[in-house]
Enzyme design. Sequence first.
Site, short mmCIF file in Angstrom:
data_model
loop_
_atom_site.label_atom_id
_atom_site.label_comp_id
_atom_site.label_asym_id
_atom_site.label_seq_id
_atom_site.Cartn_x
_atom_site.Cartn_y
_atom_site.Cartn_z
CG HIS A 81 -61.89 97.94 -5.67
ND1 HIS A 81 -60.69 98.07 -5.11
CD2 HIS A 81 -62.83 97.19 -4.56
CE1 HIS A 81 -60.92 97.29 -3.80
NE2 HIS A 81 -61.87 96.86 -3.79
CG ASP A 104 -57.84 104.25 -13.12
OD1 ASP A 104 -58.66 103.53 -12.73
OD2 ASP A 104 -56.90 104.14 -13.72
P1 ADQ Z 1 -57.19 98.22 -12.06
O1 ADQ Z 1 -57.72 98.75 -12.98
O2 ADQ Z 1 -56.49 97.02 -12.21
O3 ADQ Z 1 -57.88 98.17 -10.56
P2 ADQ Z 1 -54.68 99.65 -10.95
O4 ADQ Z 1 -55.29 100.50 -9.75
O5 ADQ Z 1 -53.78 100.79 -11.57
O6 ADQ Z 1 -55.92 99.49 -11.79
O7 ADQ Z 1 -54.29 98.66 -10.50
C1 ADQ Z 1 -53.22 97.87 -11.16
C2 ADQ Z 1 -52.46 96.86 -10.60
O8 ADQ Z 1 -51.97 95.75 -11.46
C3 ADQ Z 1 -51.22 97.66 -9.82
O9 ADQ Z 1 -50.90 97.19 -8.79
C4 ADQ Z 1 -49.93 97.29 -10.89
O10 ADQ Z 1 -48.69 97.16 -10.59
C5 ADQ Z 1 -50.53 95.74 -11.40
N1 ADQ Z 1 -50.01 95.64 -12.93
C6 ADQ Z 1 -50.47 96.55 -13.89
N2 ADQ Z 1 -49.86 95.99 -14.91
C7 ADQ Z 1 -48.75 95.15 -14.53
C8 ADQ Z 1 -47.98 94.26 -15.13
N3 ADQ Z 1 -47.49 94.41 -16.55
N4 ADQ Z 1 -47.02 93.37 -14.32
C9 ADQ Z 1 -47.51 93.31 -13.13
N5 ADQ Z 1 -48.34 94.03 -12.51
C10 ADQ Z 1 -49.16 95.10 -13.22
C11 ADQ Z 1 -59.13 98.60 -9.91
C12 ADQ Z 1 -59.36 100.11 -10.34
C13 ADQ Z 1 -58.59 101.05 -10.03
C14 ADQ Z 1 -58.33 100.96 -8.41
C15 ADQ Z 1 -58.02 99.58 -8.03
C16 ADQ Z 1 -57.88 99.30 -6.78
O11 ADQ Z 1 -59.74 100.29 -11.85
O12 ADQ Z 1 -58.89 102.62 -10.42
O13 ADQ Z 1 -57.05 101.68 -8.12
O14 ADQ Z 1 -58.92 98.78 -8.50
O15 ADQ Z 1 -58.90 99.72 -6.07
#
Ligand code: ADQ
Length: 469
Positions: free
Chosen positions: A155, A356
């Site tokens: 991921h 990312d």
């Molecule tokens: P993450 O590093 O966690 O995931 P991301 O893809 O942006 O990063 O996902 C974050 C998730 O958490 C989103 O669904 C977002 O809505 C939720 N989130 C963030 N802040 C929040 C808040 N304050 N309240 C509620 N929800 C919140 C890892 C990798 C990424 C990759 C994903 C999926 O680092 O690059 O996209 O896995 O593979």
Amino acid sequence: MGRLVIVSNRAPSVDGTGDSGGLVVALKDALSQQGGLWIGGAPKQTETPSDELVFHQRPDFDIALFELEPELYRDYYLGYSNSVLWPALHGRVDLINVQPHFSAAYREVARRLARQIAQTVTHDDVIWVHDYQLIPLAHELRALGVTSRIGFFLHIPLPDLQTFKAIPDWQDLAGCLADYDLLGLQTQRDLSHLINIFRHTLRGELRANGNMGINGREVVLGCFPISIDVRGFRQLAVEGAARTAPPPLPRLIGVDRLDYSKGLPHRLHGYETFLSQAPEFCNKVALLQIAPPTRDDVDAYKAIRSELEHLAGRINGSFGTVEWTPVQYIHRALPRDDLAVLYRYSRVGLVTPLFDGMNLVAKEYVAAQDESDPGVLILSQFAGAAEEMSDALIVNPHDPQDVADAIKTALQMPLAERRKRHEALYSHLEEHDVAHWSAAFLKRLLAVEKTDPVWLERFARLELVAKTG
Ligand code: ADQ
């Protein structure tokens, strides 16, 4: 066909609460169609862990939990996974904290988990392992004679070879990756890094079909950009907006786990540059940054929190007035339906990670917009999402001027251009949603020929030679 067996560091809840997160939604259908099993790699910590998986039945699929001693969990999860692999794979080699017992714990967890999984899987089951916490799992399963197809999806990003080599046991890790039948990555960028790592470390040979020949067998490679439940998220935003009033000022929004890879201080520097160069916008816009805590026990995460709070305070102190707060900062998670409305009512979505894998916030922001009056996405060139979302305003997060210019352009962008960009972004997302992602990965995994017992025997011999020198 056998069952679909998902293995990830965390399993979904046993009672189905909190299923709204992307991965569970993505895999639920496939799991329930095939009588699936989801194995949670390391959730429960206890001084007397069971040496068998603990099974729970849900109406849609089964869950099996794995137990670990707290100390082992700490060294495996906070230690090797998040103080060595996470910084290294995100290119932050300066933040790697190498301790010899971290690596031993990481391998021990994979060994134990493999032993417990081997007791429950059959030759016809299809195993899909998720993410950097569990890279050695296929290696350990093969050593136990498991012949099921085993796929792996990373991921997070995979860096270039030089950065990868900062991981002390990088050769072992590359070898463990090569033990999967299918390796899925988020982007072409990561795929090209993997090919180079395999060439250099294992004398891998790229074949005409895009796969790699390594040690006499073919490892299937693929790029599978993850996505979200686009229509579902859009629906949440539409319904939420119907019961919520819009904010008083045009808003910029950032939503990220409080992680150093997400470029939060860089974003604030860009916003500060924007305010200092465009005083006409002071009092007219506000930035809402939502950044819930994560991995608080790792030192690098404490540092990013205090840096962000300092910067937000500085901007508010320098530019704020009695009536106007330029940065509103919320340090906690919000329910997904609240998040969807906040995105919809934000004129600009700021997604500026330094590195990312994908970044789902970029996709959520686009999905939540009102197509008749959409906001503008500002997206880092270093987010995996930038490969697909070229109709966003693409920026270099390291350059505050670039971010400041993009904020101004976004706020002044005419409606016709906003609609055009949004339509292009949304229609791509609608077609490439999370169901498309999981189906594409599983289709490729099912097409892999099952592991040949002759190869397994050879593997056992290689293991023996390695162990006895
Ligand atoms: P993450 O590093 O966690 O995931 P991301 O893809 O942006 O990063 O996902 C974050 C998730 O958490 C989103 O669904 C977002 O809505 C939720 N989130 C963030 N802040 C929040 C808040 N304050 N309240 C509620 N929800 C919140 C890892 C990798 C990424 C990759 C994903 C999926 O680092 O690059 O996209 O896995 O593979």
